[in-house]
Design a protein around this motif. Structure first.
Motif, PDB file in Angstrom:
ATOM      1  N   LEU A  56       0.834  -1.207   0.000  1.00 47.19           N
ATOM      2  CA  LEU A  56       0.000   0.000   0.000  1.00 47.19           C
ATOM      3  C   LEU A  56       0.862   1.247   0.000  1.00 47.19           C
ATOM      4  O   LEU A  56       1.861   1.321   0.724  1.00 47.19           O
ATOM      5  N   ILE A  57       0.478   2.225  -0.815  1.00 42.83           N
ATOM      6  CA  ILE A  57       1.119   3.538  -0.790  1.00 42.83           C
ATOM      7  C   ILE A  57       0.048   4.595  -0.517  1.00 42.83           C
ATOM      8  O   ILE A  57      -0.973   4.658  -1.206  1.00 42.83           O
TER       9      ILE A  57
ATOM     10  N   ARG B 106      11.101   9.286  -3.396  1.00 42.48           N
ATOM     11  CA  ARG B 106      12.303  10.125  -3.468  1.00 42.48           C
ATOM     12  C   ARG B 106      13.548   9.329  -3.854  1.00 42.48           C
ATOM     13  O   ARG B 106      14.600   9.911  -4.115  1.00 42.48           O
ATOM     14  N   ALA B 107      13.455   7.999  -3.894  1.00 39.17           N
ATOM     15  CA  ALA B 107      14.598   7.173  -4.281  1.00 39.17           C
ATOM     16  C   ALA B 107      14.356   6.583  -5.666  1.00 39.17           C
ATOM     17  O   ALA B 107      13.241   6.612  -6.190  1.00 39.17           O
ATOM     18  N   ASN B 108      15.408   6.041  -6.239  1.00 37.47           N
ATOM     19  CA  ASN B 108      15.294   5.330  -7.510  1.00 37.47           C
ATOM     20  C   ASN B 108      14.769   3.929  -7.202  1.00 37.47           C
ATOM     21  O   ASN B 108      15.522   3.041  -6.799  1.00 37.47           O
ATOM     22  N   ILE B 109      13.465   3.710  -7.390  1.00 34.73           N
ATOM     23  CA  ILE B 109      12.827   2.470  -6.969  1.00 34.73           C
ATOM     24  C   ILE B 109      13.453   1.248  -7.635  1.00 34.73           C
ATOM     25  O   ILE B 109      13.723   0.231  -6.986  1.00 34.73           O
ATOM     26  N   SER B 110      13.700   1.328  -8.928  1.00 36.22           N
ATOM     27  CA  SER B 110      14.287   0.180  -9.629  1.00 36.22           C
ATOM     28  C   SER B 110      15.651  -0.181  -9.052  1.00 36.22           C
ATOM     29  O   SER B 110      16.005  -1.350  -8.930  1.00 36.22           O
ATOM     30  N   LYS B 111      16.416   0.840  -8.683  1.00 34.34           N
ATOM     31  CA  LYS B 111      17.744   0.606  -8.126  1.00 34.34           C
ATOM     32  C   LYS B 111      17.660   0.031  -6.717  1.00 34.34           C
ATOM     33  O   LYS B 111      18.424  -0.873  -6.351  1.00 34.34           O
TER      34      LYS B 111
ATOM     35  N   PHE C 201      15.022  -1.620  -5.069  1.00 34.23           N
ATOM     36  CA  PHE C 201      14.392  -2.931  -4.929  1.00 34.23           C
ATOM     37  C   PHE C 201      15.090  -4.005  -5.754  1.00 34.23           C
ATOM     38  O   PHE C 201      15.070  -5.176  -5.383  1.00 34.23           O
ATOM     39  N   GLY C 202      15.679  -3.631  -6.866  1.00 35.30           N
ATOM     40  CA  GLY C 202      16.347  -4.621  -7.696  1.00 35.30           C
ATOM     41  C   GLY C 202      15.414  -5.739  -8.106  1.00 35.30           C
ATOM     42  O   GLY C 202      14.257  -5.518  -8.474  1.00 35.30           O
ATOM     43  N   GLU C 203      15.926  -6.985  -8.018  1.00 34.90           N
ATOM     44  CA  GLU C 203      15.141  -8.134  -8.458  1.00 34.90           C
ATOM     45  C   GLU C 203      13.964  -8.447  -7.542  1.00 34.90           C
ATOM     46  O   GLU C 203      13.065  -9.224  -7.905  1.00 34.90           O
ATOM     47  N   LEU C 204      13.940  -7.833  -6.358  1.00 38.46           N
ATOM     48  CA  LEU C 204      12.878  -8.151  -5.404  1.00 38.46           C
ATOM     49  C   LEU C 204      11.551  -7.498  -5.757  1.00 38.46           C
ATOM     50  O   LEU C 204      10.532  -7.804  -5.137  1.00 38.46           O
ATOM     51  N   ILE C 205      11.530  -6.602  -6.710  1.00 34.78           N
ATOM     52  CA  ILE C 205      10.285  -5.935  -7.073  1.00 34.78           C
ATOM     53  C   ILE C 205       9.244  -6.963  -7.509  1.00 34.78           C
ATOM     54  O   ILE C 205       8.053  -6.825  -7.232  1.00 34.78           O
ATOM     55  N   THR C 206       9.691  -8.044  -8.168  1.00 39.13           N
ATOM     56  CA  THR C 206       8.765  -9.096  -8.595  1.00 39.13           C
ATOM     57  C   THR C 206       8.207  -9.859  -7.404  1.00 39.13           C
ATOM     58  O   THR C 206       7.030 -10.230  -7.374  1.00 39.13           O
TER      59      THR C 206
ATOM     60  N   THR D 168       6.785   2.508 -13.068  1.00 40.43           N
ATOM     61  CA  THR D 168       5.617   1.739 -13.505  1.00 40.43           C
ATOM     62  C   THR D 168       5.554   0.379 -12.834  1.00 40.43           C
ATOM     63  O   THR D 168       4.472  -0.101 -12.465  1.00 40.43           O
ATOM     64  N   ALA D 169       6.700  -0.259 -12.644  1.00 39.71           N
ATOM     65  CA  ALA D 169       6.718  -1.573 -11.997  1.00 39.71           C
ATOM     66  C   ALA D 169       6.187  -1.484 -10.574  1.00 39.71           C
ATOM     67  O   ALA D 169       5.499  -2.395 -10.100  1.00 39.71           O
ATOM     68  N   LEU D 170       6.504  -0.403  -9.888  1.00 43.77           N
ATOM     69  CA  LEU D 170       6.009  -0.233  -8.521  1.00 43.77           C
ATOM     70  C   LEU D 170       4.505   0.013  -8.529  1.00 43.77           C
ATOM     71  O   LEU D 170       3.770  -0.521  -7.692  1.00 43.77           O
ATOM     72  N   ARG D 171       4.029   0.821  -9.462  1.00 42.71           N
ATOM     73  CA  ARG D 171       2.602   1.128  -9.534  1.00 42.71           C
ATOM     74  C   ARG D 171       1.780  -0.135  -9.717  1.00 42.71           C
ATOM     75  O   ARG D 171       0.685  -0.261  -9.167  1.00 42.71           O
ATOM     76  N   ARG D 172       2.285  -1.089 -10.496  1.00 43.11           N
ATOM     77  CA  ARG D 172       1.529  -2.317 -10.754  1.00 43.11           C
ATOM     78  C   ARG D 172       1.414  -3.190  -9.513  1.00 43.11           C
ATOM     79  O   ARG D 172       0.477  -3.976  -9.392  1.00 43.11           O
ATOM     80  N   ARG D 173       2.349  -3.059  -8.602  1.00 42.72           N
ATOM     81  CA  ARG D 173       2.408  -3.988  -7.469  1.00 42.72           C
ATOM     82  C   ARG D 173       1.871  -3.401  -6.178  1.00 42.72           C
ATOM     83  O   ARG D 173       1.839  -4.080  -5.166  1.00 42.72           O
ATOM     84  N   PHE D 174       1.478  -2.142  -6.198  1.00 43.22           N
ATOM     85  CA  PHE D 174       0.975  -1.493  -4.988  1.00 43.22           C
ATOM     86  C   PHE D 174      -0.441  -0.966  -5.200  1.00 43.22           C
ATOM     87  O   PHE D 174      -0.812  -0.551  -6.293  1.00 43.22           O
TER      88      PHE D 174
END
Length: 719
Positions: free
Chosen positions: A215-216, A515-520, A522-527, A577-583
């Motif tokens: 949740l965000i 405020r952070a680079n989400i892809s950087k 979370f790395g592979e854990l975003i999935t 976008t990857a974060l938006r799909r998962r939250f």
């Protein structure tokens, strides 16, 4: 003896094949000689059904005692052995392993839990719902439904075990067909008395099925996002709290943070994967001896980040007893049982847990005599029979450790068993006085009875219990109470080995997540954040191999992630976008009708709801809805002076930032744009163009300043 199933369990536990065969051969030796031991059982399985192998274990202990006294009873089992001490000492532990197997506690947790939960949900509960008197479960049907491979023995073991019978509220089944086969059939009677636990089990099953929260909370500044995350965390972890009572919510949130059930982290532009998941860091210096022995030169160690730590904590949860454990007056001692890195010492820890005691090595002098309640007497005894190469002094381990173990440790104190200097693997309550119990193989002759409250063979980082420190290398010493996280200690004890039920919920709060680079970060854990990718006690979910530690890592289903996002800092449209799909995203906007605002309005004589609404209407007209003013700025105002202070030091600077120092727009928001009359919040002074300037004769320009004192009717237009 179910040799095949037992072998499969031992291999699943990670035992080496040679060690597995040794255990099986020793148990087969016992089984062949049950009659010679004076026992009426045909095999070990019959002994288990009769008394959970208690009489067999007692008979083996009798052989051990007889051997210590010089007897030869051991020849019944080991006729060609002249010194069977080590082998005899291991037999009670091996019997305990077989007891675990037969009770259903020894199988790999993932498969065992999946089998039990599936059998409960798809066989037992439906039969109860239909008011049937019994339920029949065919091992092959359950095996195939779960998609298992060559695991019929596991299915049969789980259904025979006491853990399943306790979970389902059923008695011993009637078993037909082969011993461990696809056609083995279990018939459980569903008596009326067995239905009683159903409500509790349904509630637990429902809690286990609670989806993971991603949740965000987003909105303009001052809309209470940070408090809302605390409220959401408490709602997940302690749903019984009165959420209308802000004080109660805040108090429970602080308790959860202290217990390490909730973690809070703020993202920033420099935040990285190494901070969040794991990275390489120089080890903490231990010049005072409170860590590893000093090593020369610069080195790096793998350091888990905040996400890794709380995920590990959540994965280790075994549910809660629901009971608190009073730590008042209890001292806490760190102890080592064998060398954690030495596989040959593993049996010492297993034996201690199985038999209910803790062990200390350092020689075989008996300290049972009352005179050894004095440290000097212990030192004098060592001086009379000094260990090889050791000159006993009052400060040497040979004296200190025995004095601590025999004299300092009291009944009711706690003992934490270390696994190296950076991990602990068990917590127990001292329940007995010092005992001298020499072992045939020598060493570890000193013991005290312990009621084990929590254990985890893999262990948890020492920082879970001790603040910013590692364990000393001493075999036993008292931990400084000021260094202990007592709330976390109490939580671990309440989730001990007898807890059962669904794992506890854990919450990671990420403030300013955008405020952070989400892809950087979370790395592979975003999935792995996706609910259907989360790991569960039943063995579901995905794991990835981490780049530094190379360990398999998954995100447990009982870990919830809550973030906050200030829309004035960065538009939500720009979020990864990857974060938006998962939250899930939940907007928090200013609320002029908030009851706290009405209460504050009565105290300060300003209608704060109308003030907030008017300010935000003007901001949205001139800029956008994402740069409004939040209600949190005003809810604690108790006087007109408080309102003025908020406007002067928070609202007006924020407006200047929003409009990039365009004070004419700030004046429009505040109602001070009419230059024909004095401003209520701002003062204006006309600026004269320089002589000869091209601006001469152009539009009038103004110098804007905040008034040293607001006008008495400053809020008249907002009422």
């Amino acid at each position: 003896m179910d040799e095949a199933g037992f072998r499969q369990m031992l291999l699943a536990r990670g035992n080496a094949p040679t060690g597995v065969e040794t255990r099986i051969n020793y148990l087969k030796t016992i089984e062949k000689n049950l009659a010679g031991l004076g026992l009426p059982f045909a095999d070990l399985d019959a002994a288990f059904e009769a008394d959970l192998l208690a009489s067999v274990t007692e008979a083996i202990r009798g052989l051990i005692s007889d051997h210590k006294a010089g007897g030869t009873g051991y020849l019944l089992l080991f006729p060609r052995s002249e010194n069977p001490g080590n082998r005899l000492a291991n037999l009670p532990t091996f019997l305990k392993h077989y007891r675990d197997y037969r009770s259903g506690a020894g199988m790999a947790d993932s498969d065992a839990d999946r089998i039990r939960q599936y059998a409960l949900k798809h066989f037992v509960q439906p039969a109860r719902d239909q008011r049937e008197s019994s339920v029949t479960i065919r091992a092959g049907d359950l095996h195939n439904a779960l998609g298992l491979s060559n695991a019929h023995a596991n299915v049969c073991q789980a259904l025979r075990g006491r853990l399943f019978r306790n979970l389902a509220g059923v008695g011993q089944p009637t078993v037909t067909g082969p011993e461990n086969s696809s056609t083995t059939t279990f018939i459980f009677t569903l008596s009326p008395a067995a239905v009683a636990p159903r409500a509790k089990l349904s509630k637990e099953a429902m809690m286990m099925a609670t989806p993971s929260t991603n949740l965000i909370l987003y909105g303009p500044p001052g809309t209470g996002k940070t408090f809302a995350t605390a409220r959401e965390a408490v709602k997940l972890c302690s749903p019984e709290v009165n959420f209308d009572d802000r004080t109660a919510v805040e108090a429970e949130y602080r308790r959860l943070v202290e217990a390490r059930q909730v973690e809070f982290v703020t993202f920033h532009q420099s935040y990285s994967y190494e901070d969040f998941v794991e990275g390489l860091r120089p080890p903490v210096s231990s010049s005072d001896g409170e860590g590893d022995d000093e090593k020369s030169g610069f080195r790096l160690e793998i350091s888990p980040g905040v996400f890794h730590r709380i995920a590990t904590r959540a994965a280790a949860s075994k549910g809660s007893t629901g009971k608190s454990f009073d730590l008042t007056g209890r001292r806490v001692f760190k102890m080592s049982i064998g060398e954690a890195s030495n596989p040959d010492d593993a049996y010492l820890f297993e034996e201690a847990l199985a038999e209910g005691y803790t062990l200390l090595g350092y020689g075989e002098l008996d300290w049972s005599d009352a005179r050894f309640s004095d440290r000097q007497a212990i030192m004098d005894a060592w001086r009379q029979s000094p260990p090889p190469g050791v000159v006993p002094t009052a400060h040497s381990g040979w004296v200190q450790f025995h004095d601590k173990f025999r004299n300092s440790m009291r009944l009711g104190d706690l003992v934490v068993i270390s696994k190296g200097n950076g991990t602990f693997r068990a917590i127990g309550e001292v329940s007995g006085d010092y005992e001298f119990s020499p072992r045939p193989e020598g060493d570890y002759a000193h013991r005290r009875a312990v009621n084990w409250l929590w254990s985890d063979a893999a262990g948890l980082p020492v920082q879970e219990l001790v603040k910013d420190k590692r364990f000393m290398m001493k075999s036993i010493y008292e931990l400084n109470r000021a260094d202990l996280n007592l709330a976390a200690l109490e939580r671990l004890i309440s989730t001990g080995d007898e807890a059962g039920g669904p794992p506890e919920p854990f919450v990671l709060i990420i403030d300013e997540i955008n405020r952070a680079n989400i892809s950087k970060v979370f790395g592979e854990l975003i999935t792995l954040l996706e609910p259907d990718k989360r790991t569960t006690p039943e063995g579901g979910g995905l794991k990835v191999r981490l780049p530094y530690s190379k360990e398999a890592f998954g995100v447990p289903a009982n870990l919830h992630v809550i973030g906050t996002m200030n829309t004035a800092d960065r538009s939500i449209a720009l979020l990864d976008t990857a974060l938006r799909r998962r939250f899930e995203f939940r907007e928090l906007m200013p609320d002029p009708e908030l009851p706290e605002l009405k209460t504050a309005s009565a105290s300060c004589g300003v209608h704060l709801g109308k003030l907030l609404r008017t300010l935000n209407d003007r901001i949205e007209y001139l800029f956008d809805r994402e740069h409004q003013i939040g209600h949190a700025y005003f809810i604690k105002c108790a006087s007109r002076d408080n309102v003025d202070a908020v406007m002067r030091h928070k609202v007006i600077p924020l407006l200047a930032e929003y409009f990039y120092e365009d004070w004419s727009k700030v004046a429009l928001v505040l109602g001070d744009a009419d230059t024909g009359k004095p401003g209520r919040f701002l003062e204006r002074a006309e600026l004269k163009p320089p002589t000869g300037s091209d601006f001469e004769g152009g539009d009038t320009r103004w110098r804007w300043t905040v008034r040293s004192e607001f006008a008495a009717d400053a809020y008249a237009d907002f009422q």
